[in-house]
Design an enzyme around this catalytic site. Structure first.
Site, short mmCIF file in Angstrom:
data_model
loop_
_atom_site.label_atom_id
_atom_site.label_comp_id
_atom_site.label_asym_id
_atom_site.label_seq_id
_atom_site.Cartn_x
_atom_site.Cartn_y
_atom_site.Cartn_z
N ARG A 198 -13.15 -21.89 -30.99
CA ARG A 198 -13.74 -22.66 -32.10
C ARG A 198 -13.40 -22.06 -33.46
NH1 ARG A 198 -16.94 -20.99 -28.34
NH2 ARG A 198 -17.57 -22.46 -26.69
N ASP A 214 -25.62 -34.29 -25.42
CA ASP A 214 -25.02 -33.09 -24.80
C ASP A 214 -25.40 -33.14 -23.32
OD1 ASP A 214 -27.80 -32.54 -25.18
OD2 ASP A 214 -27.30 -30.54 -24.48
N LYS A 244 -20.53 -35.90 -30.40
CA LYS A 244 -21.78 -35.16 -30.25
C LYS A 244 -22.04 -34.23 -31.44
CE LYS A 244 -24.62 -31.92 -29.06
NZ LYS A 244 -24.00 -30.64 -28.87
N ASN A 297 -19.74 -26.80 -26.35
CA ASN A 297 -19.61 -26.12 -25.05
C ASN A 297 -20.03 -24.66 -25.12
OD1 ASN A 297 -18.49 -28.30 -23.57
ND2 ASN A 297 -16.60 -27.99 -24.73
O1 8HG Z 1 -30.83 -30.28 -30.73
C1 8HG Z 1 -29.88 -30.44 -30.02
N1 8HG Z 1 -29.61 -31.64 -29.44
C2 8HG Z 1 -28.55 -31.82 -28.61
N2 8HG Z 1 -28.37 -33.01 -28.08
N3 8HG Z 1 -27.70 -30.84 -28.33
C3 8HG Z 1 -27.93 -29.64 -28.88
C4 8HG Z 1 -29.01 -29.40 -29.72
N4 8HG Z 1 -28.97 -28.10 -30.08
C5 8HG Z 1 -27.92 -27.53 -29.46
O2 8HG Z 1 -27.60 -26.34 -29.53
N5 8HG Z 1 -27.29 -28.48 -28.74
C6 8HG Z 1 -26.13 -28.33 -27.88
O3 8HG Z 1 -26.62 -28.01 -26.59
C7 8HG Z 1 -25.15 -27.28 -28.25
C8 8HG Z 1 -24.69 -26.74 -26.89
O4 8HG Z 1 -23.64 -27.54 -26.41
C9 8HG Z 1 -25.87 -26.93 -26.00
C10 8HG Z 1 -26.70 -25.70 -25.88
O5 8HG Z 1 -27.69 -25.89 -24.93
#
Ligand code: 8HG
Length: 297
Positions: free
Chosen positions: A179, A240, A221, A126
């Protein structure tokens, strides 16, 4: 691939599917900064390097390294032994993927350090990418080792031992909010040997996920991100908000549960789900697809 040794570095020639911007800005890593000449300087495995790529010329320049270190660290880090052309061909059979891949053509999934990736993605929950990068930078500055490069001081990501000395109150100074207590707990579990990341890396995807989720602050996640970015579990599809929105937008045409999105991805992309996810994540964020307020997190 050919390697040419230059002053303070190397030039790799005949490198396919390598674009520094795509690699460092696709969301998988947080310690690389873009320089005014389009190159990137960053810290990994206790080293500082500068990377510049010319995708059409198929060249990559790495500064502040040598041949020995290239084979010891960077060849694996940049996943240079993998044929991304083949992955792209396979995924491009799908129309949506073809567009996403054209956009992030030079993405490669870095093989990062599991310890650094664990804490980085605990911090990511988040959270927005600039804030994640800031907290990781502060942690490194407080507990890592200084490394000088080009008149600037960089800091290695702190080892387990280095962080094990920190009190919760100290960790709070990395400004990761709620966190911080998860970071503190994770450090404790790893330093006491309750969690063994190298062992977890040897497990299959499902088992590894189960083990990682024993760590406070590690949900589905976060576990998937750790497995994909540092444990070579390429069948994972971390969901995400961006991945949820883009998968719904292009494929499912409905607001569905995270569970259904995961099932869809397994079915559709199989063992390449992790690569598909990264092309989609980059595409979605850059194009602001499915973004509610036009935001780029
Ligand atoms: O590479 C990523 N993949 C996904 N699915 N989520 C990610 C990646 N990198 C990353 O920072 N996130 C998440 O996306 C962390 C945070 O919750 C959000 C930032 O845009």
């Amino acid at each position: 691939m050919e390697i040419k040794v230059i002053d303070n570095g190397l030039i790799l020639k005949n490198i396919d599917n390598f674009n520094a911007m795509h690699i460092f800005e696709c969301g998988q890593c947080f310690r690389w900064a873009r320089e005014s000449d389009g190159s990137y300087t960053g810290v990994a495995f206790g080293k500082v390097i500068n990377v510049k790529s010319w995708e059409e010329k198929k060249e990559v320049q790495i500064l502040n390294t040598n041949i020995q270190e290239f084979y010891d660290i960077w060849f694996e880090y940049f996943d240079l032994g993998r044929d991304y052309g083949e992955i792209k061909r396979e995924l491009s059979k799908d129309r949506v993927m073809r567009t996403a891949i054209e956009y992030g053509s030079g993405i490669r999934i870095l093989k990062q350090d599991p310890w650094e990736t664990l804490l980085s993605f605990i911090i990511s929950a988040n959270n927005r990418i600039p804030m994640i990068a800031r907290s990781i930078g502060l942690l490194s500055q407080m507990y890592g080792k200084p490394i000088e490069y080009n008149g600037k001081t960089y800091y290695s990501f702190p080892s387990v031992q280095e962080l094990a000395q920190a009190e919760l109150e100290d960790i709070k100074e990395c400004k990761a909010g709620f966190r911080c207590k998860y970071i503190f707990e994770a450090v404790k579990m790893v330093s006491e040997g309750i969690i063994d990341l190298e062992y977890i890396k040897t497990l299959d995807e499902e088992e590894a996920r189960k083990e990682l989720m024993k760590i406070p602050g590690v949900g589905l996640k976060v576990a998937d991100c750790i497995m994909l970015f540092s444990m070579e579990k390429y069948g994972t599809y971390p969901v995400d908000v961006w991945i949820k929105r883009i998968t719904e937008h292009f494929y499912l045409h409905d607001d569905v549960s995270v569970k259904d999105i995961r099932l869809f991805a397994k079915e559709k992309f199989g063992s390449l789900a992790g690569f598909a996810q990264e092309y989609l994540f980059y595409y979605a964020r850059e194009m602001k697809i499915g973004s509610k307020k036009g935001e780029k997190e």
